[in-house]
Design a protein around this motif. Structure first.
Motif, short mmCIF file in Angstrom:
data_model
loop_
_atom_site.label_atom_id
_atom_site.label_comp_id
_atom_site.label_asym_id
_atom_site.label_seq_id
_atom_site.Cartn_x
_atom_site.Cartn_y
_atom_site.Cartn_z
N PHE A 111 0.86 -1.18 0.00
CA PHE A 111 0.00 0.00 0.00
C PHE A 111 0.90 1.22 0.00
CE2 PHE A 111 -2.28 3.32 2.44
CZ PHE A 111 -3.46 3.40 1.71
N TYR A 112 0.75 2.08 -1.02
CA TYR A 112 1.60 3.27 -1.15
C TYR A 112 0.77 4.52 -0.89
CZ TYR A 112 4.44 -0.24 -3.48
OH TYR A 112 5.14 -1.38 -3.76
N PHE A 113 1.38 5.51 -0.25
CA PHE A 113 0.65 6.72 0.09
C PHE A 113 1.62 7.80 0.57
CE2 PHE A 113 1.39 4.75 4.12
CZ PHE A 113 1.34 5.74 5.09
N HIS A 114 1.10 9.00 0.71
CA HIS A 114 1.82 10.06 1.44
C HIS A 114 0.79 11.00 2.04
CE1 HIS A 114 5.20 12.39 2.80
NE2 HIS A 114 6.04 11.65 2.09
N ASN A 115 0.98 11.30 3.32
CA ASN A 115 0.13 12.27 4.00
C ASN A 115 0.88 13.58 4.18
OD1 ASN A 115 -1.97 10.43 4.29
ND2 ASN A 115 -1.29 9.76 6.32
N GLY A 116 0.14 14.63 4.53
CA GLY A 116 0.77 15.92 4.77
C GLY A 116 0.06 16.70 5.85
N TRP A 117 0.81 17.55 6.53
CA TRP A 117 0.24 18.51 7.48
C TRP A 117 1.14 19.73 7.53
CZ3 TRP A 117 2.86 20.38 11.79
CH2 TRP A 117 2.13 21.31 12.55
N TRP A 118 0.55 20.89 7.39
CA TRP A 118 1.29 22.15 7.61
C TRP A 118 0.29 23.21 8.02
CZ3 TRP A 118 5.59 23.82 9.15
CH2 TRP A 118 5.95 25.17 9.02
N HIS A 119 0.54 23.82 9.18
CA HIS A 119 -0.43 24.73 9.79
C HIS A 119 -1.77 23.98 9.88
CE1 HIS A 119 2.62 27.67 9.84
NE2 HIS A 119 2.46 28.20 8.64
N GLY A 120 -2.84 24.49 9.32
CA GLY A 120 -4.11 23.77 9.40
C GLY A 120 -4.41 22.91 8.20
N GLU A 162 -4.72 -1.54 -8.96
CA GLU A 162 -6.11 -1.31 -9.37
C GLU A 162 -6.29 -0.04 -10.19
OE1 GLU A 162 -5.69 -3.83 -5.86
OE2 GLU A 162 -5.13 -1.73 -6.16
N ASN A 163 -5.19 0.73 -10.41
CA ASN A 163 -5.27 2.00 -11.15
C ASN A 163 -6.24 2.98 -10.50
OD1 ASN A 163 -3.40 1.28 -13.16
ND2 ASN A 163 -4.98 0.21 -14.31
N VAL A 164 -6.27 2.96 -9.16
CA VAL A 164 -7.19 3.82 -8.40
C VAL A 164 -6.41 4.94 -7.75
CG1 VAL A 164 -8.69 3.91 -6.36
CG2 VAL A 164 -8.94 2.05 -8.01
N THR A 165 -6.98 6.13 -7.74
CA THR A 165 -6.38 7.30 -7.10
C THR A 165 -7.36 7.86 -6.08
OG1 THR A 165 -5.43 7.84 -9.27
CG2 THR A 165 -5.21 9.50 -7.52
N ILE A 166 -6.89 8.05 -4.85
CA ILE A 166 -7.70 8.63 -3.77
C ILE A 166 -6.97 9.86 -3.26
CG2 ILE A 166 -8.78 8.25 -1.53
CD1 ILE A 166 -8.63 5.21 -2.15
N ILE A 167 -7.65 10.99 -3.24
CA ILE A 167 -7.04 12.26 -2.82
C ILE A 167 -7.98 13.00 -1.89
CG2 ILE A 167 -6.20 14.53 -3.59
CD1 ILE A 167 -5.58 13.09 -6.32
N ALA A 168 -7.45 13.48 -0.78
CA ALA A 168 -8.22 14.33 0.13
C ALA A 168 -7.34 15.50 0.57
CB ALA A 168 -8.69 13.54 1.35
N LEU A 169 -7.88 16.70 0.47
CA LEU A 169 -7.16 17.92 0.84
C LEU A 169 -8.06 18.77 1.72
CD1 LEU A 169 -5.93 18.90 -2.75
CD2 LEU A 169 -4.69 17.51 -1.10
N SER A 170 -7.51 19.34 2.79
CA SER A 170 -8.30 20.20 3.65
C SER A 170 -7.47 21.40 4.11
CB SER A 170 -8.79 19.44 4.89
OG SER A 170 -9.53 20.29 5.75
N ASN A 171 -8.10 22.57 4.16
CA ASN A 171 -7.41 23.75 4.69
C ASN A 171 -7.92 24.10 6.09
OD1 ASN A 171 -9.93 24.69 3.68
ND2 ASN A 171 -9.14 26.78 3.53
N LYS A 172 -8.63 23.15 6.72
CA LYS A 172 -9.07 23.30 8.11
C LYS A 172 -8.61 22.07 8.87
CE LYS A 172 -13.20 24.00 10.96
NZ LYS A 172 -14.68 24.10 10.94
#
Length: 400
Positions: free
Chosen positions: A344-353, A364-374
């Motif tokens: 399982f490959y991934f990368h998470n991020g956090w900076w400020h909020g 599976e050629n699937v892409t999952i993306i979630a981005l939040s500024n809160k």
């Protein structure tokens, strides 16, 4: 007689002007040719070739489960950001909610770039890998052969990519001691290198002996990109990744120019988070993008044209497993390696909020993306969608 004399006087001047203009023209052409030559040798990402279209029956079979996850994870459309799931580059499900800027009342849309935080590392690593693939750089090249003042002699490009340099995080060694850095001044990548070279900053661990996730590694990789390409990091990223892939809503944040126009970040209680002295450092963070643009990037990164097979294999080799376990880190990508052989490959991020999650389910050629500024950790829960598409032992039922 006077006319004849005038003509004689002007002939040398006219000839001189012709020579000067001709010389200027040649210089201009030479400069143009040089720039073109640099551009022609720049390794660029290529968009993925058209992929097999999904049937409506398949989309209907998974869309309900994704929607169920979404409504449980972000009840009442409480997400403040972007969420996208795609297969074969085709979007199955996407949602955009919340404020881009609360004070101005602007809402987040599919075209709203937000800070992707440490997911930026995947893009920085991709540019470095393209340079390696093109023969402009070597994975095992020592960093001090590129950045001449870099003080840690045994550190290589591969060690920066895999977080095995042993360096300390720049956010910590610049935090309290004014003799090292005055926090009233904006810190830059070049400043970090200068501090490392002149302030006797000790290592967390001996170079190459263990994994230690550290933003300083990717700040140095950004400087290597600049040195090898002859371009500023933001320009190199644009030339190698953003422009070729049509990522028109993606850019590298410049604190001096973009501070007033970016999407701000917020605490969990909705209070806006301001800027600090670390906001001008790039490579480890500071790419602003959208879910749709990152989908273009993901498909290009998973296309047959991305890297030579031998180099690609090294990217997805784990370099951080000193003790037996499942969590690992490759070259700019996190991974979980189960004993079953599933990865399982991934990368998470956090900076400020800002929080972010990028998940490519490669088989599976699937892409999952979630981005939040809160500020929220719910961004990271999107990994629980993986069992919808393949044999991944995450507990999707927790969200049911």
């Amino acid at each position: 007689m006077k006319m004849s004399l005038l003509k004689k006087t002007n002939i040398p001047q006219i000839l001189f002007l012709i020579l000067v203009l001709s010389s200027c023209g040649k210089d201009k052409k030479t400069t143009t040719d040089t720039v073109s030559a640099v551009e022609d040798t720049m390794p660029r990402m290529k968009p993925h070739a058209p992929e097999k279209r999904l049937s409506q029956a398949y989309i209907n079979s998974v869309k309900g489960r994704i929607n169920h996850f979404y409504t449980k994870n972000w009840p009442n459309n409480s997400m403040n950001g972007s969420f996208l799931v795609a297969r074969n580059g085709q979007i199955i499900f996407e949602r955009y909610n919340g404020y881009a800027n609360k004070n101005e009342g602007t809402k987040i849309t599919a075209d709203t770039p937000v800070q992707i935080a440490s997911v930026s590392k995947v893009l920085t690593a991709t540019t470095v890998l393209k340079l390696v693939n093109a023969g402009k750089l070597d994975l095992d090249q020592k960093v001090n052969t590129i950045l001449k003042t870099f003080p840690y002699e045994d550190c290589t490009v591969r060690m920066l990519l895999s977080h095995r340099s042993g360096m300390r995080n720049y956010a910590y060694f610049t935090d309290h001691d004014k003799s090292i850095w005055d926090r009233h001044n904006q810190l830059t990548n070049a400043d970090i290198l200068n501090i490392l070279a002149t302030k006797d900053i000790g290592l967390e661990s001996k170079t190459g002996t263990r994994f230690g996730y550290c933003n300083t590694n990717y700040a140095m990789l950004a400087l290597i990109i600049e040195k090898i390409t002859g371009l500023k990091y933001k320009e190199a990223m644009s030339e190698i990744i953003f422009k070729p892939l049509g990522m028109t809503h993606t850019y590298v944040f410049d604190d001096d120019k973009d501070r007033k126009k970016i999407v701000p970040s917020y605490k969990g209680n909705g209070a806006e988070i301001g800027f600090d002295y670390l906001d001008n450092v790039y490579g480890d963070k500071n790419v602003f993008s959208t879910a749709r643009d990152l989908l273009k990037f993901d498909r290009a990164r998973n296309s047959p044209d991305f890297l030579k097979p031998a180099l690609l294999k090294e990217v997805y080799t784990g370099y951080s497993n000193e003790r037996k376990g499942t969590k690992n880190y490759g070259l700019g990508i996190r991974m979980i390696n189960w004993e079953t052989g599933q990865n399982f490959y991934f990368h998470n991020g956090w900076w400020h909020g800002n929080t972010s999650s990028y998940i490519p389910l490669q088989k599976e050629n699937v892409t999952i993306i979630a981005l939040s500024n809160k500020m929220t950790t719910k961004t990271y829960a999107v990994r629980k969608l993986a069992p919808i598409f393949g044999d991944y032992p995450f507990n999707f039922k927790d969200e049911e």
